[in-house]
Design a protein around this motif. Structure first.
Motif, PDB file in Angstrom:
ATOM      1  N   LEU A  69      31.208  31.332 -18.209  1.00 56.00           N
ATOM      2  CA  LEU A  69      32.957  30.638 -18.959  1.00 56.00           C
ATOM      3  C   LEU A  69      33.474  30.125 -17.265  1.00 56.00           C
ATOM      4  CD1 LEU A  69      33.376  32.480 -21.769  1.00 56.00           C
ATOM      5  CD2 LEU A  69      32.572  30.504 -21.718  1.00 56.00           C
ATOM      6  N   LYS A  70      32.906  30.647 -16.194  1.00 50.01           N
ATOM      7  CA  LYS A  70      33.872  30.786 -15.001  1.00 50.01           C
ATOM      8  C   LYS A  70      33.393  29.225 -13.984  1.00 50.01           C
ATOM      9  CE  LYS A  70      36.098  34.704 -14.316  1.00 50.01           C
ATOM     10  NZ  LYS A  70      36.459  36.244 -13.563  1.00 50.01           N
ATOM     11  N   TYR A  71      31.938  28.874 -14.796  1.00 46.02           N
ATOM     12  CA  TYR A  71      31.472  27.710 -14.092  1.00 46.02           C
ATOM     13  C   TYR A  71      32.811  26.356 -13.951  1.00 46.02           C
ATOM     14  CZ  TYR A  71      26.736  30.297 -13.750  1.00 46.02           C
ATOM     15  OH  TYR A  71      26.323  30.482 -12.969  1.00 46.02           O
ATOM     16  N   PRO A  72      32.423  25.969 -12.418  1.00 44.97           N
ATOM     17  CA  PRO A  72      33.243  23.951 -12.351  1.00 44.97           C
ATOM     18  C   PRO A  72      32.354  23.953 -14.296  1.00 44.97           C
ATOM     19  CG  PRO A  72      31.243  24.544 -11.445  1.00 44.97           C
ATOM     20  CD  PRO A  72      31.697  25.719 -11.632  1.00 44.97           C
ATOM     21  N   ASP A  73      32.708  22.462 -14.552  1.00 48.60           N
ATOM     22  CA  ASP A  73      32.202  22.359 -15.626  1.00 48.60           C
ATOM     23  C   ASP A  73      31.323  21.595 -15.005  1.00 48.60           C
ATOM     24  OD1 ASP A  73      34.421  22.923 -17.022  1.00 48.60           O
ATOM     25  OD2 ASP A  73      35.432  19.985 -17.188  1.00 48.60           O
ATOM     26  N   ILE A  74      30.577  20.469 -14.314  1.00 45.51           N
ATOM     27  CA  ILE A  74      29.997  19.720 -13.884  1.00 45.51           C
ATOM     28  C   ILE A  74      28.586  20.978 -14.475  1.00 45.51           C
ATOM     29  CG2 ILE A  74      29.857  20.549 -11.090  1.00 45.51           C
ATOM     30  CD1 ILE A  74      28.846  18.172 -10.944  1.00 45.51           C
ATOM     31  N   CYS A  75      28.505  22.715 -13.718  1.00 45.67           N
ATOM     32  CA  CYS A  75      27.561  23.677 -13.554  1.00 45.67           C
ATOM     33  C   CYS A  75      27.321  23.671 -14.956  1.00 45.67           C
ATOM     34  CB  CYS A  75      27.440  24.565 -13.422  1.00 45.67           C
ATOM     35  SG  CYS A  75      27.598  23.776 -10.996  1.00 45.67           S
ATOM     36  N   LYS A  76      29.120  24.149 -16.047  1.00 48.39           N
ATOM     37  CA  LYS A  76      29.114  24.696 -17.141  1.00 48.39           C
ATOM     38  C   LYS A  76      27.843  23.353 -18.258  1.00 48.39           C
ATOM     39  CE  LYS A  76      33.147  25.812 -18.499  1.00 48.39           C
ATOM     40  NZ  LYS A  76      34.717  26.392 -18.093  1.00 48.39           N
ATOM     41  N   TYR A  77      28.218  22.335 -18.385  1.00 47.85           N
ATOM     42  CA  TYR A  77      28.333  21.663 -19.266  1.00 47.85           C
ATOM     43  C   TYR A  77      26.265  20.373 -18.582  1.00 47.85           C
ATOM     44  CZ  TYR A  77      32.121  22.366 -21.486  1.00 47.85           C
ATOM     45  OH  TYR A  77      33.500  22.375 -21.462  1.00 47.85           O
ATOM     46  N   CYS A  78      25.798  21.749 -18.147  1.00 49.92           N
ATOM     47  CA  CYS A  78      24.710  21.661 -17.705  1.00 49.92           C
ATOM     48  C   CYS A  78      23.242  22.374 -18.094  1.00 49.92           C
ATOM     49  CB  CYS A  78      24.724  21.431 -16.302  1.00 49.92           C
ATOM     50  SG  CYS A  78      22.894  20.873 -15.284  1.00 49.92           S
ATOM     51  N   GLU A  79      22.248  21.668 -18.567  1.00 49.09           N
ATOM     52  CA  GLU A  79      20.780  22.591 -18.735  1.00 49.09           C
ATOM     53  C   GLU A  79      19.839  22.224 -18.108  1.00 49.09           C
ATOM     54  OE1 GLU A  79      20.828  22.172 -23.776  1.00 49.09           O
ATOM     55  OE2 GLU A  79      20.510  21.023 -22.405  1.00 49.09           O
ATOM     56  N   LYS A  80      20.134  22.645 -17.280  1.00 52.37           N
ATOM     57  CA  LYS A  80      19.020  22.080 -16.187  1.00 52.37           C
ATOM     58  C   LYS A  80      18.707  23.873 -16.202  1.00 52.37           C
ATOM     59  CE  LYS A  80      18.345  21.225 -11.186  1.00 52.37           C
ATOM     60  NZ  LYS A  80      17.574  22.273 -10.314  1.00 52.37           N
ATOM     61  N   GLY A  81      17.222  23.992 -16.189  1.00 57.71           N
ATOM     62  CA  GLY A  81      16.518  25.255 -15.493  1.00 57.71           C
ATOM     63  C   GLY A  81      16.041  25.996 -13.854  1.00 57.71           C
ATOM     64  N   PRO A  82      16.156  26.451 -13.555  1.00 52.37           N
ATOM     65  CA  PRO A  82      15.370  27.239 -12.110  1.00 52.37           C
ATOM     66  C   PRO A  82      14.629  25.978 -11.647  1.00 52.37           C
ATOM     67  CG  PRO A  82      15.586  28.823 -13.364  1.00 52.37           C
ATOM     68  CD  PRO A  82      15.677  27.822 -14.228  1.00 52.37           C
ATOM     69  N   SER A  83      14.208  25.325 -10.215  1.00 57.41           N
ATOM     70  CA  SER A  83      13.566  24.275 -10.268  1.00 57.41           C
ATOM     71  C   SER A  83      12.877  25.229  -9.700  1.00 57.41           C
ATOM     72  CB  SER A  83      14.153  23.153  -8.629  1.00 57.41           C
ATOM     73  OG  SER A  83      15.452  22.781  -9.440  1.00 57.41           O
ATOM     74  N   ARG A  84      11.319  24.281  -9.256  1.00 61.81           N
ATOM     75  CA  ARG A  84      10.475  25.022  -8.833  1.00 61.81           C
ATOM     76  C   ARG A  84      10.304  26.051  -7.088  1.00 61.81           C
ATOM     77  NH1 ARG A  84       5.985  20.897  -7.224  1.00 61.81           N
ATOM     78  NH2 ARG A  84       8.335  19.370  -6.471  1.00 61.81           N
ATOM     79  N   TYR A  85      11.501  25.617  -6.855  1.00 66.02           N
ATOM     80  CA  TYR A  85      11.237  26.122  -5.444  1.00 66.02           C
ATOM     81  C   TYR A  85      12.381  27.068  -5.665  1.00 66.02           C
ATOM     82  CZ  TYR A  85       7.726  23.534  -4.018  1.00 66.02           C
ATOM     83  OH  TYR A  85       6.391  22.570  -4.380  1.00 66.02           O
ATOM     84  N   THR A  86      13.556  27.073  -6.167  1.00 70.95           N
ATOM     85  CA  THR A  86      14.668  28.092  -5.868  1.00 70.95           C
ATOM     86  C   THR A  86      15.053  29.154  -7.484  1.00 70.95           C
ATOM     87  OG1 THR A  86      15.677  26.131  -7.958  1.00 70.95           O
ATOM     88  CG2 THR A  86      16.475  26.146  -6.289  1.00 70.95           C
ATOM     89  N   GLY A  87      13.679  29.188  -8.034  1.00 71.50           N
ATOM     90  CA  GLY A  87      13.475  30.287  -9.119  1.00 71.50           C
ATOM     91  C   GLY A  87      12.881  31.708  -8.453  1.00 71.50           C
ATOM     92  N   ASP A  88      12.430  32.712  -9.414  1.00 72.53           N
ATOM     93  CA  ASP A  88      12.576  34.050  -8.549  1.00 72.53           C
ATOM     94  C   ASP A  88      11.061  34.227  -8.135  1.00 72.53           C
ATOM     95  OD1 ASP A  88      14.488  34.453  -9.544  1.00 72.53           O
ATOM     96  OD2 ASP A  88      14.400  35.251 -11.910  1.00 72.53           O
ATOM     97  N   ASP A  89      10.192  33.263  -8.644  1.00 73.67           N
ATOM     98  CA  ASP A  89       8.960  33.003  -7.839  1.00 73.67           C
ATOM     99  C   ASP A  89       8.276  31.753  -7.315  1.00 73.67           C
ATOM    100  OD1 ASP A  89       6.157  33.533  -7.344  1.00 73.67           O
ATOM    101  OD2 ASP A  89       5.247  33.321  -9.242  1.00 73.67           O
ATOM    102  N   PRO A  90       8.959  31.266  -6.234  1.00 76.26           N
ATOM    103  CA  PRO A  90       8.790  29.449  -5.596  1.00 76.26           C
ATOM    104  C   PRO A  90       7.790  28.836  -5.590  1.00 76.26           C
ATOM    105  CG  PRO A  90       9.795  30.921  -4.360  1.00 76.26           C
ATOM    106  CD  PRO A  90      10.012  32.382  -5.171  1.00 76.26           C
ATOM    107  N   GLY A  91       7.729  27.680  -5.870  1.00 73.98           N
ATOM    108  CA  GLY A  91       5.893  27.232  -5.230  1.00 73.98           C
ATOM    109  C   GLY A  91       5.674  25.920  -5.617  1.00 73.98           C
ATOM    110  N   TYR A  92       4.937  25.196  -6.156  1.00 76.27           N
ATOM    111  CA  TYR A  92       4.754  23.607  -6.279  1.00 76.27           C
ATOM    112  C   TYR A  92       4.287  24.036  -8.133  1.00 76.27           C
ATOM    113  CZ  TYR A  92      -0.540  24.370  -6.316  1.00 76.27           C
ATOM    114  OH  TYR A  92      -2.156  24.586  -7.310  1.00 76.27           O
ATOM    115  N   ILE A  93       4.146  24.884  -7.906  1.00 76.82           N
ATOM    116  CA  ILE A  93       3.509  24.658  -9.569  1.00 76.82           C
ATOM    117  C   ILE A  93       5.168  24.978 -10.941  1.00 76.82           C
ATOM    118  CG2 ILE A  93       2.675  26.187 -11.582  1.00 76.82           C
ATOM    119  CD1 ILE A  93       0.321  26.591  -9.743  1.00 76.82           C
ATOM    120  N   TYR A  94       4.897  23.974 -12.074  1.00 75.24           N
ATOM    121  CA  TYR A  94       5.929  24.530 -12.344  1.00 75.24           C
ATOM    122  C   TYR A  94       5.867  25.800 -13.489  1.00 75.24           C
ATOM    123  CZ  TYR A  94       8.246  19.486 -11.875  1.00 75.24           C
ATOM    124  OH  TYR A  94       8.972  18.675 -10.981  1.00 75.24           O
ATOM    125  N   LYS A  95       6.858  26.455 -13.673  1.00 70.89           N
ATOM    126  CA  LYS A  95       6.664  27.932 -14.143  1.00 70.89           C
ATOM    127  C   LYS A  95       7.592  27.130 -16.061  1.00 70.89           C
ATOM    128  CE  LYS A  95       6.055  29.973 -10.663  1.00 70.89           C
ATOM    129  NZ  LYS A  95       5.388  29.224 -10.353  1.00 70.89           N
TER     130      LYS A  95
END
Length: 265
Positions: free
Chosen positions: A239-265
């Motif tokens: 709820l405190k996120y700016p609109d550009i982040c609040k209204y976005c459904e993007k999940g973690p990228s391959r390299y910014t997740g908890d287990d980064p790497g080239y494989i899509y989780k």
């Protein structure tokens, strides 16, 4: 800097395509400009000072392999000075045996933007002397003598969505750590904190945190504006996120997740 997992650099501005689903169809990317070599080398020097040793991506809405000589030169320079994993995403239009031979890239991701299908993608890999190791639709995994991991993402537009403006029909339901773990450098030196944001999009203008032609990356990540934004995103209160982040459904990228790497989780 210790929280950053992916540092993406736009070496040049040009993309040879104008795909309707991509923000490049809304924002001009047909003009070729390069990130100044001195600015690039200063950035690498600063990352060395910061002991950065994670992932460096080459892209930022350009087609990296369009200028293969520039790509080779910059990757060689990175490898000479930093102990990092280099990641390149490509549309595959310039994928040839010659262009990837001895290329100092660790992870190469090829996106099937035309939805040509599994068989044609496999043939393209074979014609480029890429050894296929595993097929698990929509992914084909391979390698070369010098590239540790090659990934071909089949039918990419059927599985992904990129937006060019805020759309309030899509509301985030989970926290996003991409801005905590990612930094991108545009070809004009602008520094931005999400791979989906871009400096030529008016919705993103408040999230340009500095410019490498005016200040160092080490100074930019100490600025209160950047630290406040990262803190909000890290806290995870959507709820405190700016609109550009609040209204976005993007999940973690391959390299910014908890287990980064080239494989899509």
């Amino acid at each position: 800097m210790d929280k950053i997992q992916m540092f993406e650099i736009g070496l040049h501005s040009y993309c040879n395509r104008n795909c309707g689903w991509c923000p490049n169809s809304k924002f001009e990317r047909s003009t070729y400009k390069e990130l100044d070599e001195g600015i690039f080398k200063k950035l690498i020097s600063d990352l060395l000072l910061a002991d950065y040793n994670r992932y460096i991506g080459i892209g930022r809405y350009s087609e990296p392999m369009f200028n293969n000589n520039l790509l080779r030169d910059r990757c060689e320079y990175i490898k000479k000075h930093l102990n990092v994993t280099i990641v390149v995403n490509t549309n595959g239009d310039y994928l040839t045996r010659r262009n990837i031979e001895d290329l100092r890239v660790d992870h190469l991701a090829i996106m099937d933007y035309d939805c040509i299908g599994l068989d044609k993608c496999i043939n393209k890999l074979k014609s480029s002397d890429i050894e296929i190791q595993k097929i698990s639709y929509p992914f084909v995994y391979g390698r070369t003598k010098t590239i540790e991991s090659v990934l071909y993402y089949i039918d990419w537009p059927k599985n992904k969505l990129l937006r060019s403006k805020i759309d309030k029909r899509f509301k985030r339901i989970q926290k996003c750590l991409d801005p905590v773990r990612y930094l991108g450098v545009e070809v004009n030196g602008d520094v931005i904190a999400c791979c989906d944001m871009r400096n030529d999009n008016p919705d993103c203008k408040d999230y340009i945190f500095g410019n490498l032609y005016k200040e160092s990356i080490l100074d930019i990540i100490k600025k209160s504006k950047y630290l406040e934004f990262v803190s909000i995103m890290k806290d995870g209160l959507v709820l405190k996120y700016p609109d550009i982040c609040k209204y976005c459904e993007k999940g973690p990228s391959r390299y910014t997740g908890d287990d980064p790497g080239y494989i899509y989780k």
